[in-house]
Write a protein that holds these residues in place. Structure first.
Motif, PDB file in Angstrom:
ATOM      1  N   SER A 183       0.656  -1.233   0.212  1.00  0.00           N
ATOM      2  CA  SER A 183      -0.113  -0.116  -0.062  1.00  0.00           C
ATOM      3  C   SER A 183       0.743   1.089   0.029  1.00  0.00           C
ATOM      4  O   SER A 183       1.928   1.255   0.584  1.00  0.00           O
ATOM      5  N   PRO A 184       0.536   2.347  -0.438  1.00  0.00           N
ATOM      6  CA  PRO A 184       1.145   3.703  -0.524  1.00  0.00           C
ATOM      7  C   PRO A 184       1.906   4.101   0.931  1.00  0.00           C
ATOM      8  O   PRO A 184       2.823   4.348   0.967  1.00  0.00           O
ATOM      9  N   GLU A 185       1.127   3.849   1.856  1.00  0.00           N
ATOM     10  CA  GLU A 185       1.575   4.340   3.088  1.00  0.00           C
ATOM     11  C   GLU A 185       2.596   3.500   3.836  1.00  0.00           C
ATOM     12  O   GLU A 185       3.428   3.989   4.711  1.00  0.00           O
ATOM     13  N   GLU A 186       2.685   2.128   3.275  1.00  0.00           N
ATOM     14  CA  GLU A 186       3.722   1.171   3.707  1.00  0.00           C
ATOM     15  C   GLU A 186       5.157   1.695   3.232  1.00  0.00           C
ATOM     16  O   GLU A 186       6.332   1.411   3.694  1.00  0.00           O
ATOM     17  N   VAL A 187       5.095   2.333   1.976  1.00  0.00           N
ATOM     18  CA  VAL A 187       6.529   2.837   1.218  1.00  0.00           C
ATOM     19  C   VAL A 187       6.660   4.070   0.979  1.00  0.00           C
ATOM     20  O   VAL A 187       7.254   4.534  -0.130  1.00  0.00           O
ATOM     21  N   SER A 188       6.244   4.794   2.079  1.00  0.00           N
ATOM     22  CA  SER A 188       6.283   6.465   1.819  1.00  0.00           C
ATOM     23  C   SER A 188       6.834   7.044   3.242  1.00  0.00           C
ATOM     24  O   SER A 188       6.412   6.583   4.195  1.00  0.00           O
ATOM     25  N   GLY A 189       7.637   7.994   3.005  1.00  0.00           N
ATOM     26  CA  GLY A 189       8.162   8.702   4.203  1.00  0.00           C
ATOM     27  C   GLY A 189       9.086   7.890   5.046  1.00  0.00           C
ATOM     28  O   GLY A 189       9.880   6.988   4.687  1.00  0.00           O
ATOM     29  N   GLU A 190       8.825   8.071   6.483  1.00  0.00           N
ATOM     30  CA  GLU A 190       9.841   7.122   7.219  1.00  0.00           C
ATOM     31  C   GLU A 190       9.466   5.852   7.375  1.00  0.00           C
ATOM     32  O   GLU A 190      10.112   4.829   7.694  1.00  0.00           O
ATOM     33  N   ALA A 191       8.058   5.272   6.752  1.00  0.00           N
ATOM     34  CA  ALA A 191       7.891   4.120   6.877  1.00  0.00           C
ATOM     35  C   ALA A 191       8.427   3.420   6.040  1.00  0.00           C
ATOM     36  O   ALA A 191       8.560   2.079   6.113  1.00  0.00           O
ATOM     37  N   GLY A 192       8.818   3.784   4.596  1.00  0.00           N
ATOM     38  CA  GLY A 192       9.602   3.101   3.684  1.00  0.00           C
ATOM     39  C   GLY A 192       9.889   3.876   2.563  1.00  0.00           C
ATOM     40  O   GLY A 192      10.112   5.171   2.581  1.00  0.00           O
ATOM     41  N   ALA A 193      10.114   3.277   1.585  1.00  0.00           N
ATOM     42  CA  ALA A 193      10.452   4.022   0.201  1.00  0.00           C
ATOM     43  C   ALA A 193      10.138   3.511  -1.047  1.00  0.00           C
ATOM     44  O   ALA A 193      10.097   2.144  -1.145  1.00  0.00           O
ATOM     45  N   PHE A 194       9.758   4.100  -2.006  1.00  0.00           N
ATOM     46  CA  PHE A 194       9.316   3.551  -3.542  1.00  0.00           C
ATOM     47  C   PHE A 194      10.271   4.381  -4.452  1.00  0.00           C
ATOM     48  O   PHE A 194      10.025   5.554  -4.474  1.00  0.00           O
ATOM     49  N   PHE A 195      11.099   3.475  -5.281  1.00  0.00           N
ATOM     50  CA  PHE A 195      11.756   3.936  -6.541  1.00  0.00           C
ATOM     51  C   PHE A 195      11.267   3.883  -7.719  1.00  0.00           C
ATOM     52  O   PHE A 195      10.823   2.757  -8.017  1.00  0.00           O
ATOM     53  N   VAL A 196      11.217   4.465  -8.532  1.00  0.00           N
ATOM     54  CA  VAL A 196      10.888   4.271  -9.842  1.00  0.00           C
ATOM     55  C   VAL A 196      12.165   4.945 -10.832  1.00  0.00           C
ATOM     56  O   VAL A 196      12.766   5.991 -10.649  1.00  0.00           O
ATOM     57  N   ALA A 197      12.448   3.973 -11.649  1.00  0.00           N
ATOM     58  CA  ALA A 197      13.566   4.060 -12.959  1.00  0.00           C
ATOM     59  C   ALA A 197      12.946   4.775 -14.203  1.00  0.00           C
ATOM     60  O   ALA A 197      11.816   4.283 -14.445  1.00  0.00           O
ATOM     61  N   TYR A 198      13.304   5.691 -14.592  1.00  0.00           N
ATOM     62  CA  TYR A 198      12.868   6.241 -15.749  1.00  0.00           C
ATOM     63  C   TYR A 198      14.044   6.420 -16.867  1.00  0.00           C
ATOM     64  O   TYR A 198      15.198   6.760 -16.761  1.00  0.00           O
ATOM     65  N   GLU A 199      13.635   5.937 -18.175  1.00  0.00           N
ATOM     66  CA  GLU A 199      14.287   6.024 -19.261  1.00  0.00           C
ATOM     67  C   GLU A 199      13.425   7.093 -20.280  1.00  0.00           C
ATOM     68  O   GLU A 199      12.407   6.847 -20.550  1.00  0.00           O
ATOM     69  N   GLU A 200      14.110   7.985 -20.615  1.00  0.00           N
ATOM     70  CA  GLU A 200      13.525   9.034 -21.634  1.00  0.00           C
ATOM     71  C   GLU A 200      12.105   9.562 -20.871  1.00  0.00           C
ATOM     72  O   GLU A 200      11.335   9.690 -21.955  1.00  0.00           O
ATOM     73  N   GLU A 201      12.159   9.876 -19.604  1.00  0.00           N
ATOM     74  CA  GLU A 201      10.754  10.217 -18.933  1.00  0.00           C
ATOM     75  C   GLU A 201       9.923   9.173 -18.652  1.00  0.00           C
ATOM     76  O   GLU A 201       8.589   9.422 -18.384  1.00  0.00           O
ATOM     77  N   CYS A 202       9.967   8.054 -19.232  1.00  0.00           N
ATOM     78  CA  CYS A 202       9.291   6.963 -19.069  1.00  0.00           C
ATOM     79  C   CYS A 202       9.411   5.999 -18.059  1.00  0.00           C
ATOM     80  O   CYS A 202      10.439   5.392 -17.886  1.00  0.00           O
ATOM     81  N   PRO A 203       8.695   5.437 -17.258  1.00  0.00           N
ATOM     82  CA  PRO A 203       8.824   4.510 -16.037  1.00  0.00           C
ATOM     83  C   PRO A 203       9.375   3.316 -16.644  1.00  0.00           C
ATOM     84  O   PRO A 203       8.423   2.716 -17.455  1.00  0.00           O
ATOM     85  N   VAL A 204      10.321   2.486 -16.103  1.00  0.00           N
ATOM     86  CA  VAL A 204      10.679   1.196 -16.847  1.00  0.00           C
ATOM     87  C   VAL A 204      11.226   0.373 -15.592  1.00  0.00           C
ATOM     88  O   VAL A 204      11.545  -0.883 -15.907  1.00  0.00           O
ATOM     89  N   GLY A 205      10.792   0.482 -14.293  1.00  0.00           N
ATOM     90  CA  GLY A 205      11.111  -0.407 -13.294  1.00  0.00           C
ATOM     91  C   GLY A 205      10.846   0.290 -11.963  1.00  0.00           C
ATOM     92  O   GLY A 205      10.672   1.596 -11.818  1.00  0.00           O
ATOM     93  N   CYS A 206      11.004  -0.634 -11.034  1.00  0.00           N
ATOM     94  CA  CYS A 206      10.460   0.019  -9.819  1.00  0.00           C
ATOM     95  C   CYS A 206      10.927  -0.899  -8.689  1.00  0.00           C
ATOM     96  O   CYS A 206      11.570  -2.035  -9.032  1.00  0.00           O
ATOM     97  N   GLY A 207      10.730  -0.488  -7.340  1.00  0.00           N
ATOM     98  CA  GLY A 207      11.302  -1.395  -6.258  1.00  0.00           C
ATOM     99  C   GLY A 207      10.558  -0.638  -5.034  1.00  0.00           C
ATOM    100  O   GLY A 207      10.539   0.687  -4.883  1.00  0.00           O
ATOM    101  N   ALA A 208      10.382  -1.328  -3.969  1.00  0.00           N
ATOM    102  CA  ALA A 208       9.709  -0.901  -2.747  1.00  0.00           C
ATOM    103  C   ALA A 208      10.581  -1.453  -1.415  1.00  0.00           C
ATOM    104  O   ALA A 208      11.131  -2.404  -1.534  1.00  0.00           O
ATOM    105  N   LEU A 209      10.449  -0.695  -0.472  1.00  0.00           N
ATOM    106  CA  LEU A 209      11.043  -0.950   0.919  1.00  0.00           C
ATOM    107  C   LEU A 209       9.856  -0.730   2.004  1.00  0.00           C
ATOM    108  O   LEU A 209       9.398   0.428   2.017  1.00  0.00           O
TER     109      LEU A 209
END
Length: 303
Positions: A183-209
């Motif tokens: 869920s968004p709250e699990e991976v935002s702020g101090e609770a966690g993190a969410f990364f998106v990889a961008y190639e030419e402004e297009c999302p091409v990957g992700c990962g959550a903590l």
């Protein structure tokens, strides 16, 4: 990560100068045609037609510069610009018959130039050159991709998770239930993190903590688009997640993976993860891994 040296910068610039001169980029009459490289490349990329904004993103062009190139090619009768039939906000660009003739000739001349360069080498050196160029392109693509921290509720984050769910749902024999996604709250702020990889402004990957318990985090949903795989991007996303864990005071990260994801298991082992007994009951887990980060406190300092 080790800093880039002045020698490495000089080597890349030296190669760029040689290569651009060797293939005629500096000539106002690229490939002997009556136009510079900028116009020639634009004609090539238009292909069967596409939105102008997509063309701008693909080539990384300033809006003003693209507009000037487009107007010049329109005046020469090479392209036509129209409004998208289903969305009046979108402007389309396509080749005219004259533009198609020009691109066909451009391709013929470019093929001849490439063949002429390769023909001077014997078969072994030719294969060596192609392998080196393929490696260079792969590494340059990876270098150009950015991995950015985003809010877990951001549209790009959720779009990546939807793509992840569809991807693994097709690979798991039992399918995949999207309710298992973080869920968004699990991976935002101090609770966690969410990364998106961008190639030419297009999302091409992700990962959550997300946090599991004091000092321990869990990595979830490391995913790379099929078109961006085998670049080393998943490893970069994993490194970003580990860095985020350390920044949040976590000294151990864990993860689980499905038996079908053999390439993921190999990556985790190569990245320093050790297989451990199950730490959580998860329907899609067959293997569990753990890695201790460099910021782990001494035993007497743990809380």
């Amino acid at each position: 990560m080790e800093a880039v040296s002045a020698e490495q910068v000089a080597a890349l610039r030296r190669f760029n100068r040689y290569f651009t001169r060797r293939i005629g980029v500096l000539d106002d009459h690229y490939l002997g045609q009556d136009r510079p490289l900028g116009e020639a490349r634009l004609l090539f990329e238009i292909g069967d037609g596409l939105p102008l904004r997509e063309l701008r993103t693909r080539l990384g062009l300033d809006a003003g510069y693209l507009s000037r190139l487009t107007k010049a090619l329109q005046a020469q009768g090479m392209v036509r610009v129209s409004v998208h039939p289903e969305d009046s906000r979108v402007r389309m660009i396509e080749l005219t018959p004259a533009g198609r003739i020009e691109v066909n000739e451009q391709n013929r001349r470019a093929d001849a130039l490439a063949a002429g360069l390769l023909d001077t080498l014997d078969a072994g050196r030719r294969a060596q050159l192609i392998e080196a160029m393929t490696t260079s392109q792969r590494l340059l693509r990876l270098a150009a991709i950015t991995v950015e921290l985003v809010d877990g509720a951001a549209p790009d984050a959720r779009a990546c998770l939807d793509a992840y769910a569809a991807d693994i749902g097709a690979r798991f024999p039992e399918g995949f239930d999207p309710s298992d996604l973080v869920s968004p709250e699990e991976v935002s702020g101090e609770a966690g993190a969410f990364f998106v990889a961008y190639e030419e402004e297009c999302p091409v990957g992700c990962g959550a903590l997300r946090r599991l318990e004091p000092g321990v985090g869990e990595i979830r949903h490391v995913w790379v688009h099929t078109g961006a795989r085998r670049l080393g991007l998943a490893r970069r996303i994993l490194t970003a997640l580990e860095g985020a864990a350390a920044e949040r005071g976590l000294f151990v990260v864990r993860l689980d993976t499905h038996r079908a994801l053999t390439e993921a298991q190999a990556m985790y082992r190569a990245s320093g993860y050790t297989e451990i007994p199950a730490y959580v009951d998860h329907v899609y887990a067959d293997h569990w891994f753990e890695k201790r980060l460099d910021n782990e406190p001494a035993a007497g300092e743990r809380r």
